[in-house]
Design a protein around this motif. Structure first.
Motif: not given
Lengths: 163, 447
Positions: A30-56
């Motif tokens: 649903l997140s276009v940012t994550i979808r792009n990462m998946v499509e670029d083949g980054c989904a294998g490992g851990v996806i780092p989301l540098d601008n979002v804290d754990g609670k959010t």
């Protein structure tokens, strides 16, 4: 670590305070940012989301799971969004709008910004300055004049609830 | 909280606020004020604005204004405020939150006030006097509308009296256009190629697809007793071109019809009071295709239904209801009957009037009522009003920031202010609250 066809793929998301979350790929994209990462083949490992804290991020994932479980029924989705946001305070909503923007999730973005507008609607000017971190750059005379000019808009303003 | 929101996200939020809150938040800071007053923001707010209904009516001394939300006809009383003018002003039309009002009907050159009013920001501006004011008797017909990029125009048609055996106003009109962008009247050479005599006043324009429509008749060239043909004169606001929109034969040939035109659920439509039994609601399913006119339904005119005042955003008919009731106050004259007017919504599917309540009659004066339906409580509410039924004005409406009074402009315009105050004095009899209000070109420079 290619996903086996037919089985649901799970992604691991990492918040900027190093919390790890597992989420179904079907919900996460649903997140276009994550979808792009998946499509670029980054989904294998851990996806780092540098601008979002754990609670959010936890909250966003709850939303992703909740909304993707609802079939294509705009009425039901809307009522889920309303319920999901109903008990959130301004600070949480502000963090969510930043996260929705970073994750490029337009439906969450629209819903959260509408909710913030609803919360702000009857608030005082002072409340808005504090919550948005805005410095009042009017001179007292200028401020009084602007206020006088639009005096009627100060009718029905709620008493501040943040002190 | 991690950090404060960047400007682009603040904008996402601000465009979703009601106009009243936005105007209050001008006071937050100079940067917020400059954000909220940019043409881009004003346009963006307008495109996000929800459909509402504007209602003006008159109470004993206070004409009132209300805005209602989208959905079934309902009234949010918190939006109520005083109508700043005398209620007899003709409501010409409404577009992008701007309402055009006028007393320019009878061709009185000393009168002819035309006002553009934005009820959401509670500000208005008076147009300069029209330039076409012939000495002979004439009638002025006004139209108001806007097109993309906030181009708003008032068009004024002046029909002079012709007396060739039979007196009429059937000649070709002289035309002038006021553009809010250039802030001036301009005579137009555009020939009106038809001898259509347009009506305005209480027979209001219908504004649809950037085109102003007036109900009109083709006056016979001479007194040959030919039936007047009913038609629609249309004016395209952007291209400034007149055209004719044909009515279905039945409505075009109706003898002495009580026709009205409306926008009905996004379609161009007409209501024909065919005798006293019922009125017919027609719509043109495909714009400008005469064959596509379809009769939608009949509204029975039983003893209490008087006329259709308007159609809500959803196409519901809003009816004015009139009841003769005995007065219980004037005991020595039990036969004195008083008229009550109501507005109710008519549901063509069930053929029933919704939300009709008889309000208390505890006064000896003529009373009117508008019935409102609250979808949350599912209950009807009544709001006392008085005045004549013609003073009910209901139109589809969106909130906008256009015509917002700006503090800095106010200061900058001080040099020209005296001039405008002088003009306001002449206007004072029309404007109830004669507090000087800036009416300056600079004020609308963002159009």
């Amino acid at each position: 670590m290619a996903a086996e066809t037919g089985t649901p793929t799970t992604l691991t998301l990492k918040s900027n305070d190093d919390e790890l979350f597992s989420v179904a790929e079907s919900a996460a994209i649903l997140s276009v940012t994550i979808r792009n990462m998946v499509e670029d083949g980054c989904a294998g490992g851990v996806i780092p989301l540098d601008n979002v804290d754990g609670k959010t991020l936890a909250s966003v994932i709850t939303y992703m799971n909740g909304i993707s479980a609802i079939p294509a029924d705009e009425e039901k989705k809307k009522s889920y969004r309303d319920k999901f946001l109903s008990d959130k305070d301004f600070e949480t909503l502000a963090d969510m709008v930043l996260a929705a923007n970073y994750l490029n999730m337009s439906c969450l973005m629209d819903a959260v910004s509408a909710k913030i507008a609803q919360v702000m609607e009857k608030k005082s000017v002072g409340w808005v300055r504090r919550k948005f971190g805005i410095e009042n750059d009017y001179t007292p005379e200028e401020e009084a004049a602007v206020k006088e000019e639009h005096k009627w808009t100060f009718e029905g303003v709620e008493t501040d609830d943040d002190n | 909280m991690s950090n404060y929101l960047p400007t682009d996200l603040v904008l996402e939020i601000l465009v979703k606020l009601p106009v009243k809150s936005l105007v209050r938040f001008l006071t937050v800071s100079k940067s917020w004020r400059s954000i909220i007053t940019t043409p881009a923001f004003i346009a963006s707010q307008l495109s996000n604005a929800k459909n509402r209904t504007l209602l003006t009516y008159e109470t004993e001394h206070n004409p009132l204004v209300k805005f209602t939300e989208v959905g079934p006809f309902c009234i949010n009383s918190s939006s109520k405020h005083e109508f700043p003018f005398l209620s007899f002003l003709i409501k010409v039309g409404c577009c992008d939150g701007l309402v055009c009002l006028s007393d320019d009907v009878f061709g009185d050159p000393s009168g002819s006030h035309i006002i553009i009013w934005n009820p959401s920001v509670r500000n208005h501006t008076v147009l300069p006097k029209p330039t076409i004011n012939p000495n002979e008797s004439h009638i002025a017909v006004l139209g108001f509308g806007g097109v993309a990029n906030h181009v708003y125009k008032v068009v004024r048609l002046v029909y002079c009296m012709i007396n060739n055996g039979v007196v009429n106003f059937g000649g070709r009109p002289q035309v002038e256009i006021f553009s809010l962008e250039t802030w001036s009247w301009r005579k137009v050479k555009t020939r009106v190629d038809f001898t259509l005599r347009a009506f305005s006043g209480f027979r209001r324009q219908a504004f649809l697809n950037g085109v102003v429509h007036w109900l009109s008749v083709e006056e016979p060239a001479d007194d040959d007793n030919t039936t007047r043909r009913n038609s629609i004169l249309a004016f395209d606001i952007r291209d400034e071109v007149f055209s004719e929109v044909n009515l279905p034969d039945k409505l075009a040939s109706a003898i002495k019809p009580e026709l009205r035109i409306f926008v009905i659920g996004g379609l161009f439509g007409a209501v024909n009071y065919d005798g006293c039994e019922s009125c017919e609601v027609w719509a043109m399913k495909e714009y400008c295709v005469k064959e596509s006119w379809t009769k939608l339904y009949n509204v029975p005119l039983r003893f209490w239904v008087e006329k259709i005042v308007a159609f809500s955003n959803r196409g519901e008919a809003l009816l004015s209801i009139r009841r003769r009731v005995k007065s219980y106050i004037v005991a020595n004259n039990p036969d004195t009957r008083y008229v009550k007017n109501y507005i109710v919504a008519y549901d063509p599917d069930t053929r029933r009037v919704k939300n009709y309540i008889l309000a208390n009659n505890h006064d000896t004066r003529v009373k009117n009522y508008i019935m409102a339906y609250d979808p949350d409580t599912r209950r009807s509410k009544d709001i006392e009003i008085d005045g004549t039924k013609e003073l009910f004005y209901i139109d589809n409406y969106v909130e906008s920031l256009l015509l917002l009074r700006e503090f800095t402009t106010y200061i900058l315009c001080k040099a020209t202010f005296t001039f405008y105050v002088l003009r306001l004095r002449a206007f004072g009899k029309l404007c109830k609250n004669s507090r000087p209000i800036m009416i300056a070109r600079a004020e609308i420079s963002f159009f």
